[in-house]
Motif scaffolding. Sequence first.
Motif, short mmCIF file in Angstrom:
data_model
loop_
_atom_site.label_atom_id
_atom_site.label_comp_id
_atom_site.label_asym_id
_atom_site.label_seq_id
_atom_site.Cartn_x
_atom_site.Cartn_y
_atom_site.Cartn_z
N TYR A 45 0.76 -1.22 -0.06
CA TYR A 45 -0.03 0.02 -0.02
C TYR A 45 0.94 1.38 -0.06
O TYR A 45 0.55 2.20 -0.81
N TYR A 46 1.89 1.36 0.84
CA TYR A 46 2.73 2.43 0.79
C TYR A 46 3.68 2.31 -0.25
O TYR A 46 4.34 3.50 -0.65
N ASN A 47 4.17 1.23 -0.94
CA ASN A 47 5.29 1.22 -1.89
C ASN A 47 4.59 0.55 -3.19
O ASN A 47 5.25 -0.15 -4.03
N ALA A 48 3.58 1.32 -3.64
CA ALA A 48 2.57 1.03 -4.95
C ALA A 48 3.35 1.47 -6.06
O ALA A 48 2.80 1.07 -7.29
N TYR A 49 4.29 2.27 -6.13
CA TYR A 49 4.38 3.07 -7.35
C TYR A 49 5.96 2.90 -7.83
O TYR A 49 6.17 3.56 -8.45
N CYS A 50 6.71 1.88 -6.98
CA CYS A 50 8.08 2.13 -7.37
C CYS A 50 8.10 1.35 -8.71
O CYS A 50 7.93 0.33 -9.07
N ALA A 51 8.81 2.17 -9.57
CA ALA A 51 9.33 1.68 -10.97
C ALA A 51 8.23 1.03 -11.88
O ALA A 51 8.66 0.81 -13.11
N ASP B 151 1.16 -13.30 -7.98
CA ASP B 151 2.26 -12.83 -9.32
C ASP B 151 3.35 -12.30 -8.64
O ASP B 151 3.61 -10.88 -8.53
N ILE B 152 4.19 -13.24 -8.26
CA ILE B 152 5.49 -12.68 -7.42
C ILE B 152 6.55 -11.91 -8.29
O ILE B 152 7.02 -11.24 -7.82
N TYR B 153 6.51 -12.39 -9.64
CA TYR B 153 7.44 -11.68 -10.56
C TYR B 153 7.20 -10.16 -10.91
O TYR B 153 8.11 -9.52 -10.79
N ARG B 154 5.88 -10.02 -10.80
CA ARG B 154 5.58 -8.54 -10.94
C ARG B 154 5.98 -7.75 -9.76
O ARG B 154 6.40 -6.56 -9.87
N ARG B 155 5.80 -8.27 -8.69
CA ARG B 155 6.05 -7.61 -7.25
C ARG B 155 7.69 -7.63 -7.34
O ARG B 155 8.21 -6.46 -6.70
N GLU B 156 8.45 -8.33 -7.84
CA GLU B 156 9.97 -8.46 -7.95
C GLU B 156 10.51 -7.15 -8.32
O GLU B 156 11.31 -6.69 -8.32
N LEU B 157 9.75 -6.56 -9.53
CA LEU B 157 10.23 -5.50 -10.39
C LEU B 157 10.23 -4.22 -9.39
O LEU B 157 11.08 -3.53 -9.46
N TYR C 273 18.87 -0.31 -12.07
CA TYR C 273 17.66 -0.80 -12.37
C TYR C 273 17.19 -0.31 -13.58
O TYR C 273 17.13 0.86 -14.01
N THR C 274 16.56 -1.12 -14.68
CA THR C 274 15.99 -0.63 -15.84
C THR C 274 14.44 -1.10 -15.93
O THR C 274 13.58 -0.63 -15.44
#
Length: 472
Positions: A121-127, A229-235, A245-246
């Motif tokens: 919730y707090y970190n929904a916007y990273c990258a 979806d673990i891999y989406r969160r990994e981004l 990071y790209t």
Amino acid sequence: MMRLTSVLALTLFCLCVGAVSTIKRLYHMADLTSITFGKKFPHHGLMLLYWFTLHIEFDSQDFILPKDYDPTDGDYGCKTYANTQKLLPKIPRNTEDESYYIIGNLKNEAAKFPTYVNQDYYNAYCALEENANRDDTNRNRDRIIFRLKVLPSGLHLKEVYITQTAVTGLRLSHDLTYEISAQLLKEIRDITQHKVAILCPALKPKEEEAHGMFEDQNLAWFLTLADYDIYRRELCLSNTHCSDYTLGVGEECMSHLHCTPGSTEGEVCDWNPVRLKVSTTAQGYAVVNWANIPDTRVEDEGLTVALFQNDDSSDILAEKAVHDLASGSFPTNTTLNAGLQVRLLLKGSKQTETLWRGPELDGKNPTKIQGYDASIQLFTRDGLAYARFYVKKSFTNWKASFPSWYIGYIPIPEASYATYVYAKDLVQTTDHKFAELDVYEHFFNQKMAPRALLRFFDYQNKVRAQTKPWDD
């Protein structure tokens, strides 16, 4: 002709009484896997559902009972749900002992939940490009609704539903609403018994990634089985861990992460999130705490921990360069208030990037006074200690029930109270509106302390309730 008449009669009946509920019921993990609920970052629905199963129990008749919290007291932001959309089966008007309750809105209650529920919730916007807007709604769409029945023996959850708000507003989506059977709740709660399912080779890499992200290994099992979806969160996490990071994980970063060979292919990395927290000094000032900054970031020039007024604020109240310290703390001159938040920043010559956000500071859930429809809560305002007293509106004679009972403010658990207030002298407040509760407060004129707590004493000076220490 007879058949046509019957069909017409049924159609007219449906039009008159309203739509008949066609909510799908989920019985097993396989059913949960077949739907999309909570599976995409930054949704929190599956984490919320896992948390929910840890806070219920089953009696000898297989009734579902809430454990260690009271929905009618507003714990964890529980609120009555009026069912004005007629989304759920109608409760008969003469059934006064049943109501729907809804839980999961993180807007003002996120900090009361454990980190695994609130951190996205707090970190929904990273990258993630599509999540770059601070108004994104996917971080707070998931809810649990349950039908609560008040029995002489206690509270009973008759039905449990998962649902989502519609993207366009606060209305709930019928197409995304499902009933959760007692059997499925048990399967999630006892998820360790289903580890055999992880033996499937196709799931093994995903399960290993989940274990690298979450300290609660049972949660990792559950998310794997539920097809999260673990891999989406990994981004998102890779942006926090990797300076190069790209759109994925940079090779330079991967060479410094704590990675081990996977059981099938590739590497499994430690994605444990940064830990950021606000605590207090003995004089009621905020202390900034950080831990678990990854090796791949800790030496970055410009890496800073900073204090903000709340999750929406852009003004820095206090800051300190990390200086190669993966963990640390520093006191500030900011008085303690609800909402304060620590963030990990990367300050460059042209812009400042937010790498991670901690939870907003908030008081703990109220502590029940056993045997009574009332509870107490310690909270702070401008670095000072306050008591909040919640009482059911139906408990009309509560003052007569607490003759000479009092709330004591305890600076440290080993000490006696520094000051106290008689329950009958508490002042009612209208700042908090609950359908079933009245709220009273008292200002102690004492500085908030790290281990401070409240105790509720009866007229014989026996402790009837005690809150947890503030910084626990």
